[in-house]
Design an enzyme around this catalytic site. Structure first.
Site, PDB file in Angstrom:
ATOM      1  N   LYS A 191       0.829  -1.305  -0.087  1.00 60.07           N
ATOM      2  CA  LYS A 191      -0.083   0.030  -0.071  1.00 60.07           C
ATOM      3  C   LYS A 191       0.749   1.235  -0.168  1.00 60.07           C
ATOM      4  O   LYS A 191       1.898   1.323   0.724  1.00 60.07           O
ATOM      5  CB  LYS A 191      -0.908  -0.037   1.440  1.00 60.07           C
ATOM      6  CG  LYS A 191      -1.867   1.327   1.299  1.00 60.07           C
ATOM      7  CD  LYS A 191      -2.577   1.065   2.645  1.00 60.07           C
ATOM      8  CE  LYS A 191      -3.396   2.671   2.970  1.00 60.07           C
ATOM      9  NZ  LYS A 191      -4.185   2.469   3.825  1.00 60.07           N
ATOM     10  N   PRO A 244       4.537   8.505   0.804  1.00 57.38           N
ATOM     11  CA  PRO A 244       4.627   7.781  -0.368  1.00 57.38           C
ATOM     12  C   PRO A 244       6.294   7.279  -0.702  1.00 57.38           C
ATOM     13  O   PRO A 244       7.087   7.847  -0.058  1.00 57.38           O
ATOM     14  CB  PRO A 244       4.456   8.995  -1.494  1.00 57.38           C
ATOM     15  CG  PRO A 244       3.429   9.890  -0.557  1.00 57.38           C
ATOM     16  CD  PRO A 244       4.067   9.774   0.672  1.00 57.38           C
ATOM     17  N   SER A 245       6.000   6.142  -1.421  1.00 59.74           N
ATOM     18  CA  SER A 245       7.705   5.495  -1.845  1.00 59.74           C
ATOM     19  C   SER A 245       8.628   5.153  -0.632  1.00 59.74           C
ATOM     20  O   SER A 245       9.613   4.818  -0.694  1.00 59.74           O
ATOM     21  CB  SER A 245       8.352   6.627  -2.558  1.00 59.74           C
ATOM     22  OG  SER A 245       7.608   7.161  -3.647  1.00 59.74           O
ATOM     23  N   ARG A 246       7.730   4.783   0.630  1.00 61.08           N
ATOM     24  CA  ARG A 246       8.361   4.289   1.721  1.00 61.08           C
ATOM     25  C   ARG A 246       9.323   5.359   2.381  1.00 61.08           C
ATOM     26  O   ARG A 246      10.035   4.975   2.986  1.00 61.08           O
ATOM     27  CB  ARG A 246       9.080   2.824   1.312  1.00 61.08           C
ATOM     28  CG  ARG A 246       8.226   1.852   1.149  1.00 61.08           C
ATOM     29  CD  ARG A 246       7.104   1.451   2.118  1.00 61.08           C
ATOM     30  NE  ARG A 246       6.447   0.378   1.956  1.00 61.08           N
ATOM     31  CZ  ARG A 246       5.216   0.140   1.417  1.00 61.08           C
ATOM     32  NH1 ARG A 246       4.618   1.375   0.950  1.00 61.08           N
ATOM     33  NH2 ARG A 246       4.422  -0.934   1.272  1.00 61.08           N
ATOM     34  N   LEU A 247       9.123   6.772   1.902  1.00 55.45           N
ATOM     35  CA  LEU A 247       9.950   7.567   2.523  1.00 55.45           C
ATOM     36  C   LEU A 247       9.175   8.218   3.778  1.00 55.45           C
ATOM     37  O   LEU A 247       8.963   9.553   3.831  1.00 55.45           O
ATOM     38  CB  LEU A 247      10.224   8.692   1.367  1.00 55.45           C
ATOM     39  CG  LEU A 247      11.194   8.009   0.218  1.00 55.45           C
ATOM     40  CD1 LEU A 247      11.571   9.208  -0.773  1.00 55.45           C
ATOM     41  CD2 LEU A 247      12.506   7.708   0.915  1.00 55.45           C
TER      42      LEU A 247
END
Length: 213
Positions: free
Chosen positions: A9, A189-192
């Site tokens: 997700k 977002p983007s695992r950041l």
């Protein structure tokens, strides 16, 4: 069906900046707690309690937060249970809240102490009758013969307390996790992700720093 590795997700609801965060992590927790309550999350007070034995073997389970303040985070259980024995031998623990609908996680680590008898009595007496009886009937974490044995113990204590108040057993009460480290995690977002980490120094002051996701 997709493979397990394909389940993911992207988090994008909110952000967490140093400028917006409270300097006191308990106040920051209160903001997030109130937002979680307002969002009507199911079992909002459910938290993972992680303990460890004296030889360093970790253990974890879900318990329920019953109160918190500047002194710590409180839950109640059987003192002779596995977690109770672990906390007696190694009085340190970590709590984890995961509020997935808000894409948030809070980790709280610290030392653990018993709450006062008065606090344990007050909460115990607020519980439904069945839960109070259950604290007597269940030798929590101990092997038992079968379900019928547990049902018989429940009936035994219901009969015992039919004509007298249901008092709190000595083996049941509260623990307070006194935080030394608290981390607030906000999915991005983007695992950041945003991670703000608070640490308590020996003078009782909190410092805050950002951790890489």
């Amino acid at each position: 069906m997709s493979s397990i590795a394909d389940i993911r997700k992207d988090y994008k609801l909110k952000a967490l900046s140093e400028e917006e965060a409270q300097k006191d992590p308990i106040r920051q927790f209160t903001i997030w707690w109130q937002e979680a309550i307002a969002s009507q999350l199911d079992e909002v007070n459910a938290m993972t309690l992680a303990t460890a034995s004296t030889d360093g073997i970790p253990d974890a389970r879900i318990v329920l937060l019953k109160e918190y303040d500047q002194q710590g985070f409180v839950f109640f259980t059987n003192y002779t249970s596995t977690k109770g024995q672990q906390l007696e031998a190694n009085p340190h623990a970590t709590l984890v809240f995961f509020w997935k609908e808000l894409e948030r996680q809070v980790r709280i680590s610290g030392t653990v102490t018993h709450v006062s008898d008065a606090e344990s009595d007050a909460y115990y007496n607020s519980r439904p009758e069945g839960s109070r009886i259950g604290a007597w009937a269940s030798p929590q974490s101990q092997p038992i013969e079968n379900r019928e044995w547990l049902d018989q113990e429940d009936l035994k204590y219901r009969e015992l307390f039919r004509a007298q108040p249901i008092t709190r057993p000595d083996h049941w009460g509260g623990y307070r996790v006194q935080p030394q480290h608290i981390e607030f995690w906000q999915g991005r977002p983007s695992r950041l992700h945003d991670r703000l980490y608070y640490a308590l120094d020996q003078q009782g002051n909190w410092s805050m720093k950002r951790l890489a996701p």
